[in-house]
Design a protein around this motif. Sequence first.
Motif, PDB file in Angstrom:
ATOM      1  N   THR A  24       0.833  -1.189   0.000  1.00  0.00           N
ATOM      2  CA  THR A  24       0.000   0.000   0.000  1.00  0.00           C
ATOM      3  C   THR A  24       0.874   1.249   0.000  1.00  0.00           C
ATOM      4  OG1 THR A  24      -1.754   1.170   1.141  1.00  0.00           O
ATOM      5  CG2 THR A  24      -0.235  -0.036   2.525  1.00  0.00           C
ATOM      6  N   SER A  25       0.349   2.304  -0.548  1.00  0.00           N
ATOM      7  CA  SER A  25       1.064   3.575  -0.558  1.00  0.00           C
ATOM      8  C   SER A  25       0.445   4.568   0.415  1.00  0.00           C
ATOM      9  CB  SER A  25       1.073   4.159  -1.970  1.00  0.00           C
ATOM     10  OG  SER A  25      -0.241   4.382  -2.413  1.00  0.00           O
ATOM     11  N   GLY A  26      -0.436   4.094   1.234  1.00  0.00           N
ATOM     12  CA  GLY A  26      -1.065   4.944   2.229  1.00  0.00           C
ATOM     13  C   GLY A  26      -2.175   4.192   2.924  1.00  0.00           C
ATOM     14  N   PRO A  27      -2.596   4.664   4.083  1.00  0.00           N
ATOM     15  CA  PRO A  27      -3.597   3.938   4.863  1.00  0.00           C
ATOM     16  C   PRO A  27      -4.968   3.839   4.182  1.00  0.00           C
ATOM     17  CG  PRO A  27      -3.097   6.062   5.862  1.00  0.00           C
ATOM     18  CD  PRO A  27      -2.128   5.874   4.744  1.00  0.00           C
ATOM     19  N   ALA A  28      -5.245   4.687   3.210  1.00  0.00           N
ATOM     20  CA  ALA A  28      -6.548   4.661   2.549  1.00  0.00           C
ATOM     21  C   ALA A  28      -6.466   4.112   1.127  1.00  0.00           C
ATOM     22  CB  ALA A  28      -7.145   6.065   2.525  1.00  0.00           C
TER      23      ALA A  28
ATOM     24  N   VAL B  72      -5.360   0.918  -1.710  1.00  0.00           N
ATOM     25  CA  VAL B  72      -5.106  -0.497  -1.961  1.00  0.00           C
ATOM     26  C   VAL B  72      -4.479  -0.583  -3.348  1.00  0.00           C
ATOM     27  CG1 VAL B  72      -6.124  -2.767  -2.333  1.00  0.00           C
ATOM     28  CG2 VAL B  72      -7.032  -1.284  -0.547  1.00  0.00           C
ATOM     29  N   GLU B  73      -3.360  -1.281  -3.448  1.00  0.00           N
ATOM     30  CA  GLU B  73      -2.699  -1.452  -4.731  1.00  0.00           C
ATOM     31  C   GLU B  73      -2.716  -2.923  -5.095  1.00  0.00           C
ATOM     32  OE1 GLU B  73       1.147   0.230  -4.094  1.00  0.00           O
ATOM     33  OE2 GLU B  73       0.375   2.263  -3.994  1.00  0.00           O
ATOM     34  N   ILE B  74      -3.070  -3.226  -6.321  1.00  0.00           N
ATOM     35  CA  ILE B  74      -3.119  -4.604  -6.790  1.00  0.00           C
ATOM     36  C   ILE B  74      -2.139  -4.735  -7.946  1.00  0.00           C
ATOM     37  CG2 ILE B  74      -4.561  -6.409  -7.794  1.00  0.00           C
ATOM     38  CD1 ILE B  74      -6.961  -4.982  -6.417  1.00  0.00           C
ATOM     39  N   ILE B  75      -1.143  -5.615  -7.768  1.00  0.00           N
ATOM     40  CA  ILE B  75      -0.144  -5.847  -8.800  1.00  0.00           C
ATOM     41  C   ILE B  75       0.065  -7.348  -8.947  1.00  0.00           C
ATOM     42  CG2 ILE B  75       1.022  -3.644  -8.424  1.00  0.00           C
ATOM     43  CD1 ILE B  75       3.127  -5.142  -6.800  1.00  0.00           C
ATOM     44  N   PRO B  76       0.624  -7.783 -10.076  1.00  0.00           N
ATOM     45  CA  PRO B  76       0.867  -9.216 -10.259  1.00  0.00           C
ATOM     46  C   PRO B  76       1.827  -9.761  -9.204  1.00  0.00           C
ATOM     47  CG  PRO B  76       1.107  -8.045 -12.335  1.00  0.00           C
ATOM     48  CD  PRO B  76       0.989  -7.006 -11.258  1.00  0.00           C
ATOM     49  N   LYS B  77       1.619 -11.005  -8.826  1.00  0.00           N
ATOM     50  CA  LYS B  77       2.489 -11.674  -7.863  1.00  0.00           C
ATOM     51  C   LYS B  77       3.927 -11.634  -8.375  1.00  0.00           C
ATOM     52  CE  LYS B  77       2.955 -15.945  -5.267  1.00  0.00           C
ATOM     53  NZ  LYS B  77       2.371 -17.262  -5.003  1.00  0.00           N
TER      54      LYS B  77
ATOM     55  N   LYS C 113       7.999  -2.362  -7.114  1.00  0.00           N
ATOM     56  CA  LYS C 113       8.728  -1.249  -7.714  1.00  0.00           C
ATOM     57  C   LYS C 113      10.183  -1.616  -7.983  1.00  0.00           C
ATOM     58  CE  LYS C 113       5.742   2.351  -5.876  1.00  0.00           C
ATOM     59  NZ  LYS C 113       5.670   3.597  -5.114  1.00  0.00           N
ATOM     60  N   ALA C 114      10.756  -2.480  -7.177  1.00  0.00           N
ATOM     61  CA  ALA C 114      12.136  -2.911  -7.399  1.00  0.00           C
ATOM     62  C   ALA C 114      12.260  -3.690  -8.701  1.00  0.00           C
ATOM     63  CB  ALA C 114      12.633  -3.758  -6.229  1.00  0.00           C
ATOM     64  N   THR C 115      11.311  -4.579  -8.983  1.00  0.00           N
ATOM     65  CA  THR C 115      11.385  -5.318 -10.243  1.00  0.00           C
ATOM     66  C   THR C 115      11.222  -4.358 -11.418  1.00  0.00           C
ATOM     67  OG1 THR C 115       9.024  -5.907 -10.186  1.00  0.00           O
ATOM     68  CG2 THR C 115      10.573  -7.504  -9.261  1.00  0.00           C
ATOM     69  N   GLY C 116      10.408  -3.331 -11.242  1.00  0.00           N
ATOM     70  CA  GLY C 116      10.218  -2.347 -12.303  1.00  0.00           C
ATOM     71  C   GLY C 116      11.488  -1.582 -12.625  1.00  0.00           C
TER      72      GLY C 116
ATOM     73  N   ASP D  51       8.556   7.548  -0.533  1.00  0.00           N
ATOM     74  CA  ASP D  51       8.021   8.196   0.665  1.00  0.00           C
ATOM     75  C   ASP D  51       7.103   7.300   1.491  1.00  0.00           C
ATOM     76  OD1 ASP D  51       5.827   8.110  -1.009  1.00  0.00           O
ATOM     77  OD2 ASP D  51       5.337  10.237  -0.824  1.00  0.00           O
ATOM     78  N   TYR D  52       6.961   6.030   1.100  1.00  0.00           N
ATOM     79  CA  TYR D  52       6.092   5.147   1.872  1.00  0.00           C
ATOM     80  C   TYR D  52       6.658   3.736   1.853  1.00  0.00           C
ATOM     81  CZ  TYR D  52       1.753   4.202   4.333  1.00  0.00           C
ATOM     82  OH  TYR D  52       0.838   3.878   5.297  1.00  0.00           O
ATOM     83  N   GLU D  53       6.180   2.895   2.760  1.00  0.00           N
ATOM     84  CA  GLU D  53       6.744   1.566   2.912  1.00  0.00           C
ATOM     85  C   GLU D  53       6.690   0.717   1.640  1.00  0.00           C
ATOM     86  OE1 GLU D  53       5.249   3.100   5.430  1.00  0.00           O
ATOM     87  OE2 GLU D  53       6.832   2.975   6.931  1.00  0.00           O
ATOM     88  N   ASN D  54       5.770   1.009   0.720  1.00  0.00           N
ATOM     89  CA  ASN D  54       5.735   0.254  -0.532  1.00  0.00           C
ATOM     90  C   ASN D  54       6.940   0.571  -1.418  1.00  0.00           C
ATOM     91  OD1 ASN D  54       4.832   2.855  -1.275  1.00  0.00           O
ATOM     92  ND2 ASN D  54       3.578   2.031  -2.909  1.00  0.00           N
ATOM     93  N   ASP D  55       7.770   1.517  -1.021  1.00  0.00           N
ATOM     94  CA  ASP D  55       8.988   1.870  -1.746  1.00  0.00           C
ATOM     95  C   ASP D  55      10.229   1.174  -1.179  1.00  0.00           C
ATOM     96  OD1 ASP D  55       7.617   3.677  -3.460  1.00  0.00           O
ATOM     97  OD2 ASP D  55       7.636   5.168  -1.857  1.00  0.00           O
ATOM     98  N   GLU D  56      10.074   0.396  -0.126  1.00  0.00           N
ATOM     99  CA  GLU D  56      11.209  -0.230   0.556  1.00  0.00           C
ATOM    100  C   GLU D  56      12.062  -1.075  -0.394  1.00  0.00           C
ATOM    101  OE1 GLU D  56      12.140  -3.428   4.138  1.00  0.00           O
ATOM    102  OE2 GLU D  56      10.120  -2.634   3.921  1.00  0.00           O
ATOM    103  N   ASP D  57      11.460  -1.989  -1.132  1.00  0.00           N
ATOM    104  CA  ASP D  57      12.225  -2.846  -2.038  1.00  0.00           C
ATOM    105  C   ASP D  57      12.945  -2.024  -3.105  1.00  0.00           C
ATOM    106  OD1 ASP D  57      11.421  -5.157  -0.704  1.00  0.00           O
ATOM    107  OD2 ASP D  57       9.703  -5.485  -2.024  1.00  0.00           O
TER     108      ASP D  57
END
Length: 88
Positions: free
Chosen positions: A1-5, A7-12, A16-19, A39-45
């Motif tokens: 997720t990129s924020g508490p509100a 929902v992101e749906i991506i292929p298994k 962003k790291a694979t991208g 700027d958010y935990e979905n950017d960690e990888d």
Amino acid sequence: TSGPANVEIIPKGCNKATGITDMARIHSIPMEEVMALGDYENDEDMLSAAGLGVAMGNASEYLKNLADAVTDTNDNDGVAKAIEQFAL
């Protein structure tokens, strides 16, 4: 997720790291020369995969601690400042 509100749906197996890894490979750019900003935990990888992972000033403390560097906030031109500092 990129924020508490959000929902992101991506292929298994994709994130962003694979991208950025795929884009770097396509353009023959070594990952050591890639800078990623987040700027958010979905950017960690992505920040971990890049040669230079930069957290935005408004990122969580968790992401800031993971990053190689921290720039200014989104609202204060943090991306531009990181490009000027690390890429130009």
